[in-house]
Design a protein around this motif. Sequence first.
Motif, mmCIF file in Angstrom:
data_model
loop_
_atom_site.group_PDB
_atom_site.id
_atom_site.type_symbol
_atom_site.label_atom_id
_atom_site.label_comp_id
_atom_site.label_asym_id
_atom_site.label_seq_id
_atom_site.Cartn_x
_atom_site.Cartn_y
_atom_site.Cartn_z
ATOM 1 N N GLY A 50 14.911 47.130 44.098
ATOM 2 C CA GLY A 50 14.006 46.732 43.027
ATOM 3 C C GLY A 50 13.494 45.314 43.127
ATOM 4 N N GLY A 51 14.032 44.498 44.061
ATOM 5 C CA GLY A 51 13.546 43.134 44.188
ATOM 6 C C GLY A 51 14.580 42.211 44.788
ATOM 7 N N VAL A 52 14.151 40.956 45.015
ATOM 8 C CA VAL A 52 15.002 39.929 45.611
ATOM 9 C C VAL A 52 14.848 38.650 44.804
ATOM 10 C CG1 VAL A 52 15.472 38.522 47.652
ATOM 11 C CG2 VAL A 52 14.793 40.907 47.922
ATOM 12 N N VAL A 53 15.968 37.983 44.526
ATOM 13 C CA VAL A 53 15.975 36.663 43.902
ATOM 14 C C VAL A 53 16.700 35.723 44.856
ATOM 15 C CG1 VAL A 53 16.712 35.276 41.937
ATOM 16 C CG2 VAL A 53 15.995 37.651 41.578
ATOM 17 N N ASN A 54 15.982 34.709 45.346
ATOM 18 C CA ASN A 54 16.519 33.807 46.363
ATOM 19 C C ASN A 54 16.542 32.378 45.822
ATOM 20 O OD1 ASN A 54 17.486 32.804 48.768
ATOM 21 N ND2 ASN A 54 15.585 33.075 49.912
ATOM 22 N N ILE A 55 17.728 31.776 45.767
ATOM 23 C CA ILE A 55 17.877 30.396 45.314
ATOM 24 C C ILE A 55 17.887 29.485 46.538
ATOM 25 C CG2 ILE A 55 19.341 28.775 44.042
ATOM 26 C CD1 ILE A 55 20.505 31.209 42.581
ATOM 27 N N ILE A 56 16.918 28.567 46.611
ATOM 28 C CA ILE A 56 16.770 27.686 47.758
ATOM 29 C C ILE A 56 17.327 26.306 47.403
ATOM 30 C CG2 ILE A 56 15.187 26.775 49.478
ATOM 31 C CD1 ILE A 56 15.189 29.806 49.372
ATOM 32 N N THR A 57 18.261 25.812 48.212
ATOM 33 C CA THR A 57 18.882 24.516 47.963
ATOM 34 C C THR A 57 17.899 23.382 48.227
ATOM 35 O OG1 THR A 57 21.041 25.409 48.600
ATOM 36 C CG2 THR A 57 20.818 23.021 48.583
ATOM 37 N N ARG A 58 17.920 22.381 47.356
ATOM 38 C CA ARG A 58 17.065 21.216 47.527
ATOM 39 C C ARG A 58 17.577 20.360 48.685
ATOM 40 N NH1 ARG A 58 17.606 19.124 42.702
ATOM 41 N NH2 ARG A 58 19.454 17.939 43.292
ATOM 42 N N GLU A 59 16.643 19.820 49.466
ATOM 43 C CA GLU A 59 16.987 18.901 50.542
ATOM 44 C C GLU A 59 16.301 17.568 50.285
ATOM 45 O OE1 GLU A 59 16.818 20.176 54.547
ATOM 46 O OE2 GLU A 59 17.225 22.276 54.085
ATOM 47 N N ALA B 228 19.473 23.132 43.075
ATOM 48 C CA ALA B 228 18.442 24.084 43.488
ATOM 49 C C ALA B 228 17.088 23.391 43.597
ATOM 50 C CB ALA B 228 18.356 25.246 42.499
ATOM 51 N N GLY B 229 16.398 23.613 44.709
ATOM 52 C CA GLY B 229 15.063 23.075 44.881
ATOM 53 C C GLY B 229 14.002 23.983 44.309
ATOM 54 N N ARG B 230 14.258 25.295 44.354
ATOM 55 C CA ARG B 230 13.335 26.274 43.795
ATOM 56 C C ARG B 230 14.021 27.639 43.795
ATOM 57 N NH1 ARG B 230 11.793 25.507 49.127
ATOM 58 N NH2 ARG B 230 11.374 27.386 50.370
ATOM 59 N N VAL B 231 13.452 28.556 43.043
ATOM 60 C CA VAL B 231 13.902 29.945 43.027
ATOM 61 C C VAL B 231 12.697 30.826 43.310
ATOM 62 C CG1 VAL B 231 14.913 31.793 41.654
ATOM 63 C CG2 VAL B 231 15.747 29.451 41.380
ATOM 64 N N GLU B 232 12.823 31.739 44.264
ATOM 65 C CA GLU B 232 11.743 32.647 44.627
ATOM 66 C C GLU B 232 12.128 34.064 44.215
ATOM 67 O OE1 GLU B 232 10.717 29.919 48.562
ATOM 68 O OE2 GLU B 232 10.941 32.091 48.783
ATOM 69 N N VAL B 233 11.215 34.736 43.523
ATOM 70 C CA VAL B 233 11.463 36.082 43.022
ATOM 71 C C VAL B 233 10.410 37.022 43.583
ATOM 72 C CG1 VAL B 233 11.740 37.539 40.991
ATOM 73 C CG2 VAL B 233 12.432 35.133 40.899
ATOM 74 N N VAL B 234 10.852 38.070 44.270
ATOM 75 C CA VAL B 234 9.964 39.106 44.784
ATOM 76 C C VAL B 234 10.306 40.402 44.066
ATOM 77 C CG1 VAL B 234 9.169 40.384 46.806
ATOM 78 C CG2 VAL B 234 9.836 37.975 47.032
ATOM 79 N N LYS B 235 9.399 40.888 43.229
ATOM 80 C CA LYS B 235 9.621 42.148 42.532
ATOM 81 C C LYS B 235 9.167 43.305 43.415
ATOM 82 C CE LYS B 235 9.191 40.513 37.753
ATOM 83 N NZ LYS B 235 8.467 40.687 36.474
ATOM 84 N N GLY B 236 9.892 44.423 43.316
ATOM 85 C CA GLY B 236 9.559 45.580 44.135
ATOM 86 C C GLY B 236 10.445 45.648 45.364
ATOM 87 N N ALA B 237 10.435 46.790 46.018
ATOM 88 C CA ALA B 237 11.323 47.038 47.155
ATOM 89 C C ALA B 237 11.084 46.036 48.279
ATOM 90 C CB ALA B 237 11.102 48.462 47.669
ATOM 91 N N SER B 238 12.186 45.528 48.842
ATOM 92 C CA SER B 238 12.112 44.567 49.946
ATOM 93 C C SER B 238 13.134 44.893 51.026
ATOM 94 C CB SER B 238 12.342 43.148 49.424
ATOM 95 O OG SER B 238 11.367 42.774 48.484
ATOM 96 N N SER B 239 13.537 46.152 51.117
ATOM 97 C CA SER B 239 14.593 46.532 52.057
ATOM 98 C C SER B 239 14.157 46.426 53.502
ATOM 99 C CB SER B 239 15.065 47.960 51.761
ATOM 100 O OG SER B 239 15.746 48.014 50.532
ATOM 101 N N ALA B 240 12.845 46.457 53.794
ATOM 102 C CA ALA B 240 12.385 46.347 55.178
ATOM 103 C C ALA B 240 12.733 44.997 55.771
ATOM 104 C CB ALA B 240 10.874 46.577 55.247
ATOM 105 N N LEU B 241 12.992 44.001 54.925
ATOM 106 C CA LEU B 241 13.416 42.686 55.407
ATOM 107 C C LEU B 241 14.859 42.366 55.063
ATOM 108 C CD1 LEU B 241 10.416 40.259 54.781
ATOM 109 C CD2 LEU B 241 11.093 41.382 56.895
ATOM 110 N N TYR B 242 15.371 42.910 53.944
ATOM 111 C CA TYR B 242 16.679 42.490 53.447
ATOM 112 C C TYR B 242 17.687 43.628 53.341
ATOM 113 C CZ TYR B 242 14.442 38.068 52.431
ATOM 114 O OH TYR B 242 13.771 36.876 52.557
ATOM 115 N N GLY B 243 17.310 44.844 53.617
ATOM 116 C CA GLY B 243 18.270 45.924 53.673
ATOM 117 C C GLY B 243 18.754 46.399 52.315
ATOM 118 N N ALA B 244 20.044 46.770 52.265
ATOM 119 C CA ALA B 244 20.624 47.386 51.078
ATOM 120 C C ALA B 244 20.526 46.464 49.877
ATOM 121 C CB ALA B 244 22.082 47.753 51.341
ATOM 122 N N ASN B 245 20.436 47.089 48.698
ATOM 123 C CA ASN B 245 20.405 46.432 47.393
ATOM 124 C C ASN B 245 19.054 45.813 47.046
ATOM 125 O OD1 ASN B 245 23.421 45.917 48.497
ATOM 126 N ND2 ASN B 245 23.459 46.384 46.318
ATOM 127 N N ALA B 246 18.114 45.788 47.987
ATOM 128 C CA ALA B 246 16.785 45.253 47.689
ATOM 129 C C ALA B 246 15.842 46.378 47.272
ATOM 130 C CB ALA B 246 16.232 44.503 48.891
#
Length: 713
Positions: A222-231, A202-220
Amino acid sequence: MAVNIRYIAILLAGLICPLISSAYTFRGKVVDETGSPLTGATVRSMDNGRATVTGIDGEFIIDADKNAAKIEVSYIGFIQDTFILKNHDASHVELLALAPDISALEEVVVTATRTPKALKDVPVVTQLISADDIKKADATNIQDLLTEALPGLEFSYAMSQETSLNMNGFGGKAILFLVDGERLAGETMDNVDFNRLNLDNAGRVEVVKGASSALYGANAVGGVVNIITREDNMPWRLNVNSRYRSFGNEWRHGADLNLHSGKISSNTNFQYSGSETVRLTDAFDTESKIQNVFGGHTFNLKERIAYQPANNLRLIARGGYFNRVSIRVNYDDHYIDYSGGLRAMWNIMREQTLELSYSYDQYDKARYVGDRRTHDHDYSNRQNIVHALYTHFFGKNALTAGADFMHDYLLTYQFVNGETHAQSLVDAFVQFDYNPLSWLNIVASIRDDYFSESDNNALTARLATMFKFKRFSVRASYAGGFRAPTLKEMYMNFDMAGIQMIYGNPDLKPEKSHNFNIALEYSGQLRKSFLAGSYSVTATGYYNWYDSRITTTDFPGDATREEGAVYCNENGVRVYGADFSARYRALCGLGLQLNYNYLRTGGQTVDSQFSQPRPHAMTWRLDYDNRICSVYRIYAGISGRYLAKPKSNYATDGAYSLWKFTLQQYVWKGISLNFVIDNLFNYRPKVFYWNSAPTTGRTWSLGLSLDINDFFN
């Protein structure tokens, strides 16, 4: 005569200057953690004060009076560091890597807006956990990392010792976990299998708290946790590591290989961990809900290959295999996942980009008694997803549009007679990132999702603004969230170990949330003291109005079904609170992080016997990180977390805090030794409930990490 004196002066200067000039010349290259060159980094000799800057390839040349040069390297957005150069061969280029400085807020993130933006410029509050933070946490998977990094977030046990998540009052079904922006199949007690998400590459982890369904749809919701692979851009890099932990005699082994040559690069990652069952209580403890922490083993293998046939086109292929066995008293549970995907990223023109991807994920569960598969707990979830994302840049502004198609298939023992169900999801969204003034940013998004099986659609929107005044900024946003009913919630017909029947409801409506958020942030630098360095302080207030929440209620029974519980929608849940965070990093190596969360809930309850919101939570870390010489670097830190007693009717062990001491030493060419004492003050719960800390007291771990490529630098 005057002319002769001038010639004599020039001649003397030509003879004297070589005698007083530097006798040694050193070459180096300044790069980031991935090996990418840093152009314009400042390089200063601490011996004679000479300074230079790196070129477009990150390289520099500097002179010294001695056969060893002590230099200081600095670059915006990275922690200033000191290096010792010993090899002054003109053909030798020393590789110098800088670690990102999160308090400087220059790191680029993608999750909050789907387009790359510096963290300080994102109008949506985003928490970034860097590769350096991951290393310091010595985390095996995402659960270990988030537990230490985020207050207001708690992992607890549920039935069968599966993991249950609560983040700011929202459960695991309302938090969307992604890997490089891709969804995950399968669930265990309404949560993804967090053991799948190891962090070796993992290169980094990004956490967005709060609703994010306008970009990611269902299940977002309460928030989004995105694991970004290191390059990595280095020709090759190989890390092998091993760690022993006294709790459960746990062993973890890993290897990460990166290769880069011309247009092709690859990353191969392997991790294995295994532990024994740990007895938490004695045989006479009848009050505790958990008596043992079951052992088992986990195997994780991932491959990622990138190919760049042209300067404006990049292709990525990935695949993964995951296998976990949880060893119980009379049976073993097996969890297997197969995943793969293809992605193409095309810069059509300088102002336009297009991304197309396909991903496949299959998550299976089965129960074994001895070597025999019982087939009474079979489970298989398969997802096929096609994704498109288009971005058009208009100067400082950007228009982004995207669409997804997902086919979701589920077989589970919780359906009648081994039935299977499937549904399709179709969605489309558009976002405009508007920057009318240097101090004002407005991002507006809207999205529509349609689910075939429930014949439901959900329209969600987000409006986020950011005002910047030198080092002070204000963020304010509204965001809508939704979660469509799952196939299990619509069609479940499950006998829960003879306790009660649980029935699905095909008439369920999607959950919906409305999130309001405001954040104040200030960042700055101390320049004229021993503690000179950079810092940032953020205070955030949030309010969530949560309706049509999917839960269960009593079912009286009818002509075909006995009494039990049935899924339903309920209204009136309110979740609100505040976050406070402060980060400071001094040039001398001292660092401080402090995070606090206050949480209140209202209306209908959002907790359960497994997941209970706590009104106060806090995490902290005080550390020292410094390179003493060319062959020795030390990191020492004290970290901890505090959890207040939940305001709940369910039994709980109350408030507690856990402390941790970490010592990491870089001792010679890629060799690192890690030593950790966990639960430093030997805390032990009186009674073990679902959300108690599963600890028997103080434990320790010892690890060894080898960067094999550094042996040859």
